[in-house]
Design a protein around this motif. Structure first.
Motif, PDB file in Angstrom:
ATOM      1  N   SER B  45      88.288 -60.629   9.505  1.00  0.00           N
ATOM      2  CA  SER B  45      88.168 -59.479   8.599  1.00  0.00           C
ATOM      3  C   SER B  45      89.390 -59.366   7.701  1.00  0.00           C
ATOM      4  O   SER B  45      89.278 -59.036   6.514  1.00  0.00           O
ATOM      5  CB  SER B  45      88.007 -58.190   9.400  1.00  0.00           C
ATOM      6  OG  SER B  45      86.807 -58.217  10.128  1.00  0.00           O
ATOM      7  N   GLN B  87      81.974 -54.967   7.846  1.00  0.00           N
ATOM      8  CA  GLN B  87      81.669 -55.122   9.271  1.00  0.00           C
ATOM      9  C   GLN B  87      81.007 -53.850   9.803  1.00  0.00           C
ATOM     10  O   GLN B  87      80.072 -53.906  10.580  1.00  0.00           O
ATOM     11  CB  GLN B  87      82.959 -55.421  10.046  1.00  0.00           C
ATOM     12  CG  GLN B  87      82.729 -55.730  11.509  1.00  0.00           C
ATOM     13  CD  GLN B  87      83.967 -56.362  12.156  1.00  0.00           C
ATOM     14  OE1 GLN B  87      84.945 -56.688  11.493  1.00  0.00           O
ATOM     15  NE2 GLN B  87      83.919 -56.529  13.459  1.00  0.00           N
ATOM     16  N   ASP B 173      80.917 -59.713   6.193  1.00  0.00           N
ATOM     17  CA  ASP B 173      81.639 -59.575   7.444  1.00  0.00           C
ATOM     18  C   ASP B 173      80.663 -59.158   8.545  1.00  0.00           C
ATOM     19  O   ASP B 173      80.266 -58.010   8.614  1.00  0.00           O
ATOM     20  CB  ASP B 173      82.773 -58.557   7.288  1.00  0.00           C
ATOM     21  CG  ASP B 173      83.844 -58.727   8.343  1.00  0.00           C
ATOM     22  OD1 ASP B 173      83.611 -59.489   9.309  1.00  0.00           O
ATOM     23  OD2 ASP B 173      84.904 -58.097   8.204  1.00  0.00           O
ATOM     24  N   GLU B 174      80.249 -60.102   9.350  1.00  0.00           N
ATOM     25  CA  GLU B 174      79.368 -59.882  10.491  1.00  0.00           C
ATOM     26  C   GLU B 174      78.106 -59.079  10.164  1.00  0.00           C
ATOM     27  O   GLU B 174      77.887 -58.003  10.705  1.00  0.00           O
ATOM     28  CB  GLU B 174      80.140 -59.179  11.617  1.00  0.00           C
ATOM     29  CG  GLU B 174      81.323 -60.030  12.049  1.00  0.00           C
ATOM     30  CD  GLU B 174      81.895 -59.589  13.392  1.00  0.00           C
ATOM     31  OE1 GLU B 174      81.157 -58.932  14.141  1.00  0.00           O
ATOM     32  OE2 GLU B 174      83.052 -59.931  13.666  1.00  0.00           O
TER      33      GLU B 174
HETATM   34 MG   LIG Z   1      86.381 -58.347  12.003  1.00  0.00          MG
END
Ligand SMILES: [Mg+2]
Ligand SMILES: Nc1ncnc2c1ncn2[C@@H]1O[C@H](COP(=O)(O)OP(=O)(O)OP(=O)(O)O)[C@@H](O)[C@H]1O
Lengths: 302, 250, 326
Positions: B45, B87, B173-174
């Motif tokens: 991140s 995220q 991010d994810e």
């Molecule tokens: Mg992260």
């Protein structure tokens, strides 16, 4: 030159008063995240308590004790009854509630003491002046500076050398942490708030013999203390000290020097008026400059 | 070989003593999905945040379309075509889903400072936003307040907003985090199509999805890229196995 | 129509009816009160653009209220004393024409709000509150110590300023002027909050990180809202000076900044008509409590405290049964 030195000392004296105010504000903000507009009211409570106690007993020390006790008590009550419901609220609610508290305190004090200003005498032991060479300076004002320094040292010891200080620092770092350490948060908050209130009350009592004691006396000081806190960095006691001295000296010297400097290129009357107008703005200009340079204040986080 | 659209060179960022990214070098080519994997706290991140300009690196440089972008702030980088999904979904909870996307459309058009026409009567704006919501599979829920959307729907809303920016690169991010197995499958299909719109730098823990989607994989451990290669390369890489994949690949 | 819309229409119609009714039954004082409520409400509506919609807790909007007031006072007193407003670099006369005064007030406030906002918005949260307060205080002290415009004593406007051929000294006429401008400001704020800019402002408050990632700087959006809000408040200030035919540093005081916030919260944050309702209630409370006791600010403070502690969402929140921001 002696006049200049005298003004510097006046600036320091004013700065120490501001420090007493700003220390409480910044402590309360740092530990509880609370913006307290009613801090000036506690200053006023201290001043009135001192004036009343002095009138009743004639003893200045007792007056100081009364101021400390009254302000701390008022602070503790306010914290327990009102403010602890507001820690989790947004700043807007805190602003409004503490604004309401100002109305209540001011009107309440007016109710009890009336609208006429009260006066405190300089205690006999501190009357007169100190002479150093050509300079003579009122002993009482010097005493205020000494008290301010003593409080600064005391606060430093309290925060760095005592259990309470450990808890305060833990509280500033992380609220969950103090809970994890098994500290009674509610009690800690009340104590911190009462401590800040007592400092404000002390400031109010000390200023009594210099200015008149009247309703509304807390607000100008409160706003200056805000400027101090913004300059020093919110939550930082050291910042409050530096900011307070800076603001006190800037304000005092500005009022003294600006008319003189301006007198160099305009006539006396307009130099006086322009000078005093600019001087009254000087600390705010100082604040603006520092903000541009360091938005979170001299000693603020990041 | 075409030129990379995004090139990251020796990026470094420390938090105190911790080197969150420690000399990361990576690139992203047009049309590809480049997956970035690594254990928790590896600095993934933090890397994305440096690419989009949310935090400033201590050292290193970033080139976008052959130009250095190190001096641009986050808003500028978004405007030149770097779109990010977070995220944790970042949305305006009090606005409806479609309003969230409408704002993205107007931001991309560069027409934010318009004060008079009510957006509720701006049919073009609404239609554009609805199209992106549909693409993200959220068309039915346009009028719902974002606060009332489910976790998965918020992810979809994030994607609708990212699509609405019509970016040149996606930084994700994810995106699978917290989705049901079913949701992950749909997201995988969606991303696999999306690569034709713009290349994707994909941070992801879901290995199944990564192996299904990625053209290339880079492995980040303790702020350093320990390997970059195709899915097969990475699966076969002994260092990666010990450092990260562990028993999952065994 | 939602309950809130009905309430909004009702409050506007009610205010108009009170003024007309009071005028018909020969009670100019009540007309005056209604005018006061309308003007203060207008200031609250202006502040709400920054505070409610933008989430910018400005504790310094009295500065703009006062700047509006001083614009009216300075222009009018120059004209009434037949003195030029300034002689350098060009000679400018004063004026008693309301539209010119309004325009001057709004532009002056906008120009001053720009640097104040730009500096204050470098920070956020408590910093922002304290800094806006401090800048307003700076202007307050400047007004007190600058002797040219009356200093602490303020400036009187001998005859109310003029608008075409209207008799502005008639309380009802003046009320109607204020009411019309209130509608205008209310309409503009409503339009702005529903525009493209309004969406961006909502995002700047709710999720600035997302706004940035769309390529829009929250700072610019906030600064715009701050300046527009200052301009609306200045218009109210100009009218307020005309209402009292007097302007003094009290219009710039921090107490007034606090009251403006009170209007917004009493009515309900982020509601178009909330501040107007808040101002009406405030004026009524002031009048009623002032009749009961000399120390009327004490019960007022208690009431405010109770509202903050227990009636979140303000009056509109109570009536409609939900929070604007829930
Ligand atoms: Mg992260
Ligand atoms: N603002 C910050 N200040 C201090 N340390 C930070 C900060 N942001 C991240 N870190 C630390 O840097 C390291 C990398 O964090 P990062 O969030 O980039 O990891 P990640 O690879 O994204 O992990 P995850 O898979 O859990 O999301 C972590 O140890 C984290 O605690």
């Amino acid at each position: 030159m002696t006049l200049f030195l005298e003004q510097v000392l006046n600036g320091l004296q004013f700065g120490t008063m501001l420090f007493l105010m700003a220390a409480g504000l910044t402590l309360v903000f740092g530990v509880m995240g609370l913006i307290n507009l009613a801090h000036g009211s506690l200053y006023m409570v201290g001043a009135f308590a001192a004036a009343a106690a002095a009138a009743a007993t004639g003893n200045f020390l007792l007056a100081i004790v009364a101021a400390l006790a009254a302000a701390a008590l008022a602070g503790a009550i306010v914290e327990i009854v009102v403010l602890r419901r507001l820690y989790r609220r947004d700043h807007l609610d805190q602003v409004l509630a503490t604004f309401a508290l100002i109305l209540i305190f001011s009107e309440g004090v007016r109710w009890i003491f009336g609208s006429f200003p009260l006066y405190l005498d300089v205690p006999r032991a501190l009357a007169g002046a100190v002479h150093v060479g050509p300079l003579s300076y009122p002993l009482y004002r010097l005493a205020i500076i000494v008290v301010g320094i003593a409080v600064a040292v005391g606060l430093w010891l309290l925060i760095n050398r005592t259990r309470l200080g450990v808890q305060i620092r833990a509280g500033e770092a992380d609220r969950e942490m103090i809970a994890a350490l098994g500290i009674d948060i509610a009690r800690l908050y009340t104590v911190v708030f009462a401590l800040g209130a007592a400092l404000a009350g002390l400031a109010g009592a000390l200023i009594g013999p210099i200015q008149s004691v009247q309703v509304g006396m807390g607000e100008p000081v409160l706003i200056m203390a805000f400027v101090v806190v913004v300059i020093g960095g919110i939550g930082s006691i050291r910042g409050a000290l530096v900011g307070a001295i800076l603001v006190g000296v800037t304000d005092t010297l500005g009022r003294f020097l600006l008319p003189i400097v301006l007198g160099g290129f305009m006539d006396q009357a307009s130099a006086m008026s322009v000078g005093s107008a600019l001087a009254s703005m000087s600390i705010y200009i100082l604040m603006a400059v520092i903000l541009v340079w360091r938005p979170t204040g001299l000693m603020g986080a990041h | 070989m075409p030129k990379p659209i995004l090139r990251i060179n020796g990026l470094e960022k420390s938090f105190g003593a911790l080197k969150a990214t420690n000399g990361v070098t990576l690139d992203l080519y047009p049309g590809e999905i480049h997956a970035l994997i690594g254990p928790n706290g590896a600095g993934k991140s933090t890397l994305i945040k440096q690419i989009v300009g949310e935090i400033r690196p201590d050292a290193g440089s970033i080139d976008f379309e052959g130009q250095p972008i190190d001096r641009l702030d986050a808003a500028d980088r978004a405007r030149i075509g770097l779109a990010r999904t977070f995220q944790v979904s970042q949305i305006a909870p009090e606005l409806s889903a479609v309003r969230n996307v409408m704002l993205a459309v107007e931001a991309r058009e560069g027409r934010v400072f318009r004060f008079f026409r009510p957006v509720s009567r701006d049919l073009d704006l609404i239609a554009a936003a609805m199209a992106f919501l549909h693409d993200a599979g959220l068309g039915e829920r346009a009028a719902i307040h974002a606060a009332d959307l489910s976790h998965g729907e918020r992810r979809q809303l994030e994607f609708a907003m990212a699509l609405a920016l019509k970016p040149k690169v996606f930084l994700m991010d994810e995106p699978m985090a917290g989705l049901s197995p079913d949701g992950s499958k749909r997201m995988t299909a969606f991303l696999s199509e999306l690569r034709h719109t713009a290349p994707i730098l994909l941070v992801e823990h879901d290995m199944e999805a990564v192996f299904a989607l990625a053209d290339r994989i880079s492995v980040l451990v303790y702020g350093q890229v320990i390997a970059t290669g195709t899915v097969a390369d990475i699966r076969a890489n002994p260092e990666v196995r010990t450092a990260y994949l562990g028993d999952e690949a065994a | 129509m939602s309950r809130e819309t009905i309430l909004n229409v009702a409050i506007l119609a009610g205010l108009l009816a009170v003024a007309l009714g009071a005028w018909a039954s020969g009670e100019p004082f009540v007309v005056q009160l209604a005018t006061r409520a309308a003007i203060l409400g207008m200031a609250g509506v202006g502040l709400n653009l920054a505070l409610g919609y933008g989430g910018l807790v400005s504790f310094g909007h009295a500065a703009f209220f006062g700047i509006g007031g001083y614009a009216a006072g300075i222009l009018a007193s120059a004209a009434q004393n037949y003195e030029p407003l300034m002689t350098w670099p060009v000679e400018l006369p004063g004026t008693t024409s309301m539209p010119i005064i309004w325009l001057t007030a709004v532009i002056a406030a906008g120009l001053i709000a720009l640097p104040i906002g730009a500096l204050s918005l470098r920070t956020g949260g408590v910093h922002f509150i304290m800094i806006t307060l401090a800048f307003a205080q700076m202007i307050y002290y400047f007004a007190i110590s600058w002797p040219a415009y009356g200093g602490e004593d303020g400036l009187s406007i001998y005859v109310r300023n003029s608008l075409g051929t209207l008799d502005t000294m008639s309380p009802l006429t003046f009320f109607l002027i204020a009411f019309a401008l209130l509608l205008l400001v209310l309409g503009l704020v409503l339009v702005a909050t529903r525009s493209r800019f309004g969406l961006a402002l909502a995002m700047a408050r709710q999720n600035p990180l997302r706004l940035t990632s769309m390529g829009v700087r929250p700072f610019n959006v906030r600064l715009t809202a701050f300046v527009l809000s200052a301009m609306a408040v200045a218009l109210a200030g100009a009218l307020y000076a005309d209402l009292n035919r007097f302007v003094s540093p009290t219009m710039l005081s921090w107490h007034l900044s606090g009251e403006l916030i009170v209007f917004v919260i009493l009515g309900g944050v982020g509601r178009p008509c909330g501040p107007l309702i808040g101002a009406c209630i405030y004026v009524l409370l002031e009048q009623w409590l002032g009749g009961l006791t000399d120390y009327w600010q004490f019960p007022l403070g208690v009431i405010l405290l109770l509202v903050v502690l227990f009636a979140r969402g303000g009056v509109i929140g109570l009536v409609t049964g939900r929070n604007a921001n829930a």
